[in-house]
Write an enzyme that holds these catalytic residues in place. Structure first.
Site, PDB file in Angstrom:
ATOM      1  CE1 TYR A   1      53.707  76.259  35.395  1.00 53.91           C
ATOM      2  CE2 TYR A   1      55.380  77.885  35.925  1.00 53.91           C
ATOM      3  CZ  TYR A   1      54.907  76.880  35.113  1.00 53.91           C
ATOM      4  OH  TYR A   1      55.655  76.495  34.037  1.00 53.91           O
TER       5      TYR A   1
ATOM      6  CB  CYS B   1      41.803  93.508  29.882  1.00 56.44           C
ATOM      7  SG  CYS B   1      42.170  95.194  29.437  1.00 56.44           S
TER       8      CYS B   1
ATOM      9  CE1 TYR C   1      61.687  76.734  32.027  1.00 54.45           C
ATOM     10  CE2 TYR C   1      62.515  76.887  34.278  1.00 54.45           C
ATOM     11  CZ  TYR C   1      62.476  76.241  33.057  1.00 54.45           C
ATOM     12  OH  TYR C   1      63.231  75.122  32.854  1.00 54.45           O
TER      13      TYR C   1
ATOM     14  N   PRO D   1      70.386  71.585  33.952  1.00 52.48           N
ATOM     15  CG  PRO D   1      72.095  72.712  35.065  1.00 52.48           C
ATOM     16  CD  PRO D   1      71.853  71.590  34.105  1.00 52.48           C
ATOM     17  N   GLY D   2      68.197  74.349  34.322  1.00 49.80           N
ATOM     18  CA  GLY D   2      67.793  75.624  33.739  1.00 49.80           C
ATOM     19  C   GLY D   2      67.661  76.632  34.871  1.00 49.80           C
ATOM     20  NE  ARG D   3      62.556  76.089  38.563  1.00 53.23           N
ATOM     21  CZ  ARG D   3      61.385  76.516  38.083  1.00 53.23           C
ATOM     22  NH1 ARG D   3      60.969  77.729  38.352  1.00 53.23           N
ATOM     23  NH2 ARG D   3      60.635  75.722  37.334  1.00 53.23           N
TER      24      ARG D   3
HETATM   25  C1  LIG Z   1      62.663  72.021  31.366  1.00 49.63           C
HETATM   26  C2  LIG Z   1      63.622  70.919  31.275  1.00 49.63           C
HETATM   27  C3  LIG Z   1      64.829  71.004  31.976  1.00 49.63           C
HETATM   28  C4  LIG Z   1      65.188  72.125  32.891  1.00 49.63           C
HETATM   29  O1  LIG Z   1      64.416  72.170  34.042  1.00 49.63           O
HETATM   30  P1  LIG Z   1      64.839  73.134  35.248  1.00 49.63           P
HETATM   31  O2  LIG Z   1      63.817  72.875  36.272  1.00 49.63           O
HETATM   32  O3  LIG Z   1      64.789  74.520  34.741  1.00 49.63           O
HETATM   33  O4  LIG Z   1      66.189  72.740  35.683  1.00 49.63           O
HETATM   34  C5  LIG Z   1      65.732  69.979  31.803  1.00 49.63           C
HETATM   35  N1  LIG Z   1      65.462  68.925  30.991  1.00 49.63           N
HETATM   36  C6  LIG Z   1      64.296  68.820  30.324  1.00 49.63           C
HETATM   37  C7  LIG Z   1      64.072  67.652  29.449  1.00 49.63           C
HETATM   38  C8  LIG Z   1      63.340  69.800  30.447  1.00 49.63           C
HETATM   39  O5  LIG Z   1      62.188  69.682  29.786  1.00 49.63           O
END
Ligand SMILES: *Cc1c(COP(=O)(O)O)cnc(C)c1O
Length: 402
Positions: free
Chosen positions: A303, A328, A357, A261-263
């Site tokens: 987006y 600009c 992000y 997970p990132g987000r």
């Molecule tokens: C970007 C990415 C993630 C994370 O995605 P989230 O939507 O931020 O959880 C995980 N794995 C891979 C391979 C990614 O490219």
């Protein structure tokens, strides 16, 4: 969140990002505990927010790292994430990156094509190292998210189909320099529906079982990232149901679950705080112009992403407007057709859900320095990245002026 944005603005100037580290802890613990007793690794997707202090915070919680460049791998190592918890993903790895990743001895390389597998094999052979491999499978499932952040369909550039994956594992098995270690999928980002994840995990877990039948036994099942967060009024995937449905597919397999997970971990920890410069009216369109811009926070421009915005004043007279920055480009906006109160010079505006992000996509467009980043933890704030100065921006050019 009880952060006093005004106090931080006085202390650090604007615009700035502030991240609530306690929120990150809460998100990490929620996800980690949903996998219960099962062996699991939560590998933070560093690209969401790669500030070293953010990664360090997650390292302290026990997280691994999912990286998409060698730079991200080095960030993770620098703050103490052990190599055996680092994964290197990405559709186009550069030879030098593969070489360095192999030398650093990370957990595994997520390979996204047979051409890449051949490159990795070649480089591993030159280094006389055995490369631990995980193949990214594209299950061809529509994740039902924004097309720019959908990755699990064959029309997207990511991963390989099931048959190709199988061939690649056989190649690994037969190679002296490749070790099949894991399997990987990642169908998209900001996922709010469980069904596509379930379907994809089922498809990929069937492949794991097929591979086991031909004596290719994998140790890691990487379900990717993508768990959504609330920007507006989204209904979220329940993390317990998420984990449960994954574990059900893996029943009977002795395999460690990895998620990336990132987000989900950092998105709602962050707020971007900017200051009103002016208001203006063109024809009958009202604009509120702030000191932050698309170079600081690109998602609305890129987006058409929604971020909740709030003017921090007591004015009750709301009117329709566009909230825009000084860059600009007509695409330089944070919100369009939004009801905001009448503002005055120096009023603060908070832009929420800005932990993922946002800063990582920032640029120096229009020769604007990247803004300050602040951590908020245990009721205290601290600077985690200095605001860039003009000198910082020109540093790599200056000596070449003729
Ligand atoms: C970007 C990415 C993630 C994370 O995605 P989230 O939507 O931020 O959880 C995980 N794995 C891979 C391979 C990614 O490219």
């Amino acid at each position: 969140m009880s952060i006093n944005f005004k106090e931080l603005a006085n202390k650090y100037q604007t615009p700035y990002y502030v991240y609530d580290f306690d929120h990150i802890t809460k998100q990490y613990n929620e996800l980690k505990s949903s996998f219960k007793a099962r062996k699991s690794l939560v590998a933070y997707a560093v690209k969401a927010n790669s500030n070293l202090s953010v990664i360090k915070h997650l390292a302290n919680l026990g997280a691994g790292a999912d990286c998409v460049s060698i730079g991200e791998v080095k960030r993770a190592l620098k703050v103490g994430i052990p190599a055996y918890r680092i994964i290197f993903s990405g559709v186009g790895k550069i030879d030098s990156e593969i070489k360095e990743a192999l030398t650093l001895g990370i957990l595994m390389i997520n390979v996204e094509s047979d051409a890449e597998l051949n490159r990795v094999e070649q480089i591993a052979k030159e280094l006389d190292i055995v490369a631990r491999i995980s193949v990214r499978v594209n299950p061809n499932i529509d994740p039902k998210t924004h097309p720019y952040i959908s990755t699990g369909l064959h029309e997207n550039k990511f991963g390989v189909d099931i048959d190709t994956a199988k061939r690649m594992y056989i190649q690994c098995k037969n190679s002296d320099y490749l070790e099949p270690r894991g399997i990987h999928l990642h169908i998209g980002s900001q996922l709010t529906q469980l069904e596509p994840i379930k379907e994809s995990v089922k498809i990929v877990s069937d492949l794991v079982k097929n591979l086991a039948a031909i004596k290719i036994e994998l140790s890691f099942f990487d379900v990717g990232g993508g768990l959504g967060i609330i920007y507006d009024d989204e209904k979220l995937i329940d993390t317990n149901e998420y984990a449960q449905s994954i574990l059900e597919c893996l029943f009977g397999l002795d395999i460690t679950v990895v998620c990336e997970p990132g987000r989900f971990l950092v998105g709602n920890s962050g707020v971007f705080v900017t200051k009103v410069l002016y208001e203006k009216v063109n024809g009958n369109k009202r604009f509120v112009i702030v000191d932050g811009a698309m170079n600081d926070l690109l998602r609305p421009s890129l987006y058409n992403a929604y971020h909740k915005v709030e003017v921090l004043n007591d004015n009750q007279e709301f009117n329709d407007c566009n909230l825009v920055g000084p860059v600009c480009e007509s695409g330089d906006f944070f919100a369009k057709d939004v009801q905001l109160p009448k503002t005055q010079h120096d009023d603060l505006v908070a832009i929420y859900s800005a932990g993922a992000y946002c800063f990582t996509m920032a640029s120096n467009y229009n020769t604007r320095g990247k803004v300050a980043e602040i951590a908020y933890e245990d009721g205290k704030d601290r600077l985690i990245r200095k605001r860039e100065t003009f000198e910082d921006i020109i540093a790599l050019e200056e000596e070449y002026i003729k």
